[in-house]
Motif scaffolding. Structure first.
Motif, PDB file in Angstrom:
ATOM      1  N   VAL A   7       0.861  -1.178   0.000  1.00  0.00           N
ATOM      2  CA  VAL A   7       0.000   0.000   0.000  1.00  0.00           C
ATOM      3  C   VAL A   7       0.896   1.226   0.000  1.00  0.00           C
ATOM      4  N   LEU A   9       2.305   5.169   0.117  1.00  0.00           N
ATOM      5  CA  LEU A   9       2.122   6.262   1.072  1.00  0.00           C
ATOM      6  C   LEU A   9       0.923   7.117   0.667  1.00  0.00           C
ATOM      7  N   ARG A  11      -1.898   6.098  -0.819  1.00  0.00           N
ATOM      8  CA  ARG A  11      -3.130   5.431  -0.395  1.00  0.00           C
ATOM      9  C   ARG A  11      -3.266   5.395   1.117  1.00  0.00           C
ATOM     10  N   GLN A  12      -2.171   5.285   1.822  1.00  0.00           N
ATOM     11  CA  GLN A  12      -2.218   5.327   3.281  1.00  0.00           C
ATOM     12  C   GLN A  12      -2.723   6.682   3.764  1.00  0.00           C
ATOM     13  N   THR A  13      -2.260   7.739   3.095  1.00  0.00           N
ATOM     14  CA  THR A  13      -2.688   9.093   3.463  1.00  0.00           C
ATOM     15  C   THR A  13      -4.176   9.279   3.205  1.00  0.00           C
ATOM     16  N   ALA A  15      -6.448   6.937   3.119  1.00  0.00           N
ATOM     17  CA  ALA A  15      -7.194   6.097   4.066  1.00  0.00           C
ATOM     18  C   ALA A  15      -7.260   6.736   5.451  1.00  0.00           C
ATOM     19  N   GLU A  16      -6.143   7.336   5.900  1.00  0.00           N
ATOM     20  CA  GLU A  16      -6.132   7.980   7.213  1.00  0.00           C
ATOM     21  C   GLU A  16      -7.044   9.203   7.222  1.00  0.00           C
TER      22      GLU A  16
END
Length: 586
Positions: A7, A9, A11-13, A15-16
């Protein structure tokens, strides 16, 4: 044991941010953007323009002011309570509501809709076969400098498409002698003669000035009102802004004259060649800006700065830029600023291309638009350029030319009206230094407020800086314009030799000043854009570059970009109060 899927960075951002947004909505800290309640400020404005001209003047004025106060209060409420991820991370809420306040003030407070606004409308031309004679009047050049300064998007308007133009009607109009700005140009040029250009793409018509349409039916009233409130630059209004060029049109009537002007223009029609060129240019702008947006977005997803997670001068993940930065220590900062500016220009160009694309190509094929509007929709001068050439803006006038001509003039009418009224009320010389100071302060202050409001209403991981970021940036631009003009005047006064410098030296100096000034002041706005999460927004649904494997890679990357696990676009939202329930945009 299966390996976990990568995943990125990016997509992580996303999602958060989605997780925090869902929690804020669940806790009723905010509500999503709700229909129909959140469109009420626009409804107030439309009703005020349609109703108050029919009231006695002593009653109409206080009612207009009261409705403006209602728009102001409701818009401020929306800024405090509404948040969405789909309007560029919520930036669009503040931008739209603040601009609505400014435009409402221009239309209801600083002007009287019944007295101050006139629109160029089409009327079917009464032609005699094989003649070039029209009743009453001759078309004359309408110079924007002769009407009130102002700002736009094309509203509803059109001349009807003809499958088989009437030969006699076409013969009576010399379409090769139309003195109008060429397609997407700002200069007054005679239409060139092409093979087949004598064929008309629209029915022949006259242009007349129409004030508030008393007694002309509800459809005409709605058409006139919607056009006034959405045609920000006023291309077919008497407040047409000065950067749009001159057109063949009757002289605007006096404000006291009601109804259409009795002296129409000469009969005219839109040549097929001009319409074709306009449509092709709109298609070209749409395609080029779409592809460039895809490239920019794909590039931005690989840099933590554009995700709002690192500083402007932080190390770059791009190896080529890291090597360049070792030679030129300012390279990373400069490239990120250039990408930010290019992103804004490309996104706006993409949006601007939708207007001529829809109104000249799509809509006429779906419906006979002459029954919907009397606006000359197919005329090229309705779609004047939003970006001026560097040679006629920045090189000639420096920072003032950058903001006064090169940059889009969408908001010019609204932000210039307060200073116009204040200068007239104080009886200040319009060309004097004090008037210029007032114009600069109010114009850049209002521009800053629009972007500061957008910054305030974003839902982001990192707190935005509406006042120290966006608002401060625009105030520095006003100061920069004054600084450059003051220094230039002092040099001409105390160093007379500067007057005889070669032209290229002056132009190079103007360009250098703009680049250096924006390099040092640009981070105020660019950093706030990144913190707001503007670059997290997906501007195009299909990404060619990410579909072929470029970009950050990993889970959820592919051709379709409008997907984020756990996200919701629209749905019914039920709040504690009836005005906090409605069709939601999340």
């Amino acid at each position: 044991m299966m390996a976990r899927e990568y995943v990125s960075l990016y997509r992580q951002t996303l999602a958060e941010r989605q997780r925090l947004y869902d929690a804020a909505i669940a806790a009723q800290e905010y509500t999503p953007f709700l229909y129909p309640w959140d469109m009420l400020p626009a409804t107030y404005l439309l009703l005020a323009i349609m109703i108050t001209p029919r009231l006695p003047p002593r009653l109409a004025r206080p009612i207009r002011f009261a409705i403006f106060a209602l728009i102001l209060c409701h818009s401020l409420y929306l800024n405090v309570r509404r948040r969405t991820l789909w309007f560029a991370g919520g930036y669009g809420i503040g931008l739209a509501t603040d601009w609505g306040i400014i435009m409402s003030a221009a239309l209801l407070v600083f002007n009287d809709p019944a007295r101050d606004f006139r629109r160029l409308e089409t009327r079917p031309a009464k032609l005699k076969a094989d003649t070039d004679i029209v009743a009453n009047g001759h078309a004359r050049m309408l110079k924007p400098a002769k009407v009130k300064l102002d700002t736009d998007v094309v509203a509803n308007g059109s001349a009807r498409m003809l499958e088989t133009p009437n030969a006699d009607a076409s013969a009576s109009i010399d379409l090769t002698r139309r003195q109008v700005p060429g397609v997407y140009t700002s200069t007054d040029t005679k239409q060139p003669s092409f093979p087949g250009s004598e064929q008309a793409a629209s029915q022949p018509y006259n242009l007349v000035w129409q004030g508030f349409p008393y007694g002309q039916g509800p459809l005409h009233l709605v058409d006139w009102t919607v056009d006034l409130t959405t045609s920000f630059r006023g291309p077919n209004w008497n407040h047409r802004i000065s950067t749009l060029g001159a057109i063949d049109a009757p002289i605007p009537p006096e404000p006291s004259a009601n109804g259409p002007q009795n002296s129409p223009s000469k009969p005219t029609a839109v040549p097929k060649q001009s319409l074709r060129a306009l449509q092709l240019r709109a298609l070209q702008d749409f395609a080029v800006s779409y592809l460039l947006l895809d490239l920019l977005k794909t590039t931005m997803t690989t840099d933590a700065y554009f995700l709002g997670l690192s500083a402007l001068d932080s190390p770059t993940p791009w190896s080529w830029l890291a090597r360049l930065n070792e030679v030129l220590p300012f390279a990373t900062r400069l490239i990120r600023l250039l990408i930010s500016m290019t992103g804004v220009i490309t996104a706006l160009t993409f949006i601007f291309s939708l207007s001529p694309l829809f109104f000249t190509l799509i809509l006429p094929r779906l419906v006979d638009v002459t029954i919907l509007t009397k606006s000359p929709l197919l005329e090229p001068w309705m779609y004047a350029p939003f970006w001026y050439p560097v040679t006629t803006s920045i090189l000639q006038s420096g920072l003032a030319g950058f903001w006064g001509k090169f940059w889009h003039q969408m908001f010019r009418f609204g932000i210039s009206e307060p200073s116009r009224v204040l200068i007239e009320w104080l009886k200040i010389d319009k060309r004097g230094h004090v008037a210029r100071m007032i114009q600069l302060c109010l114009a850049f202050g209002l521009s800053g407020s629009i972007h500061a409001a957008g910054s305030y209403t974003t839902f982001s991981l990192t707190p935005s800086h509406p006042f120290s970021g966006a608002l401060s940036f625009f105030f520095t631009q006003g100061a920069g314009v004054l600084l450059q003009s003051t220094v230039a005047k002092l040099l001409q006064k105390y160093v007379p030799q500067t007057k005889s410098l070669p032209r290229f030296v002056k132009q190079s100096t103007n360009l250098a000043f703009v680049l250096v000034y924006l390099y040092f002041t640009g981070p105020l706005l660019a950093d706030d854009f990144a913190r707001c999460g503007i670059w997290l927004f997906e501007p195009v649904p299909f990404s060619i570059l990410r579909g072929i494997g470029l970009g950050p890679g990993g889970k959820d990357e592919g051709w379709w970009t409008w997907y984020q696990e756990g996200s919701k676009w629209v749905g019914w939202y039920r709040g504690d109060r009836w005005w906090e329930s409605g069709f939601a945009i999340y």
